[in-house]
Design a protein around this motif. Structure first.
Motif, short mmCIF file in Angstrom:
data_model
loop_
_atom_site.label_atom_id
_atom_site.label_comp_id
_atom_site.label_asym_id
_atom_site.label_seq_id
_atom_site.Cartn_x
_atom_site.Cartn_y
_atom_site.Cartn_z
N TRP A 139 -4.60 -5.29 3.77
CA TRP A 139 -4.00 -4.62 4.93
C TRP A 139 -5.09 -3.98 5.74
O TRP A 139 -6.09 -3.50 5.20
N ALA A 161 -10.23 0.39 -1.31
CA ALA A 161 -10.11 0.89 0.06
C ALA A 161 -11.49 1.12 0.66
O ALA A 161 -12.45 1.44 -0.05
N TYR A 210 0.81 -1.22 0.00
CA TYR A 210 0.00 0.00 0.00
C TYR A 210 0.84 1.27 0.00
O TYR A 210 0.31 2.37 -0.21
N TRP A 228 -1.56 7.53 -4.18
CA TRP A 228 -2.79 6.94 -4.72
C TRP A 228 -3.80 8.05 -4.99
O TRP A 228 -3.88 9.02 -4.25
N VAL A 265 -4.76 -4.57 -2.27
CA VAL A 265 -3.92 -4.05 -3.33
C VAL A 265 -3.57 -5.15 -4.32
O VAL A 265 -3.12 -6.22 -3.93
N MET A 276 -5.96 -0.26 -5.87
CA MET A 276 -6.28 -0.49 -4.47
C MET A 276 -7.78 -0.31 -4.29
O MET A 276 -8.35 0.67 -4.77
N LEU A 282 -7.64 -2.23 3.19
CA LEU A 282 -7.06 -2.04 1.87
C LEU A 282 -6.82 -3.40 1.21
O LEU A 282 -6.41 -4.34 1.86
N ARG A 325 -2.51 3.82 -8.37
CA ARG A 325 -1.18 4.22 -7.90
C ARG A 325 -0.63 5.31 -8.82
O ARG A 325 -0.77 5.26 -10.03
#
Length: 130
Positions: free
Chosen positions: A82, A110, A30, A34, A103, A108, A101, A126
């Motif tokens: 994450w 989120a 992560y 972003w 990825v 990602m 998160l 990203r």
């Protein structure tokens, strides 16, 4: 002789339990810049110049257009996920939140447990960071 055998057995068990040292571990997936709008990646993201929907996730903080929040805890969740616990502000007005998160490459998914996006997953792309 029995003492030497027992000692070497204990040492072997300890070595087998020791984590393998295969070079430096890779950084969390992560980390980096972003944005919610892939068009926002036209310029590298820079702290102090972030727009709404742009974020820089570092090891210790998440930076956004209003400032930064301290990452109090980061925990890997599955192969690509994450969980980040963050604290924004200080003292009695400090706000805590958890980010979830996931990825995959430069994408990602989120979600955050507070604010205008509470509970609603959103996609980030990203970008380069200055």
């Amino acid at each position: 002789m029995r003492f030497i055998y027992a000692t070497s057995s204990i040492m072997a068990a300890c070595l087998m339990a020791w984590p393998a040292l295969s070079g430096p571990s890779s950084p969390p997936s992560y980390l980096g810049g972003w944005t919610e709008d892939a068009q926002g990646c036209g310029q590298p993201l820079a702290e102090g110049h972030l727009q709404p929907g742009e974020y820089i996730f570092g090891k210790d903080a998440r930076r956004h257009f209003e400032g930064s929040c301290r990452i109090a805890r980061a925990e890997q969740s599955g192969s690509f996920g994450w969980k980040l616990d963050e604290v924004c502000g200080g003292g009695p007005s400090a706000r805590k939140a958890r980010w979830n998160l996931s990825v995959a490459g430069d994408t990602m998914i989120a979600s955050i447990a507070r604010g205008s996006k509470a509970g609603e997953p959103f996609t980030l792309k990203r970008c380069a960071v200055n």
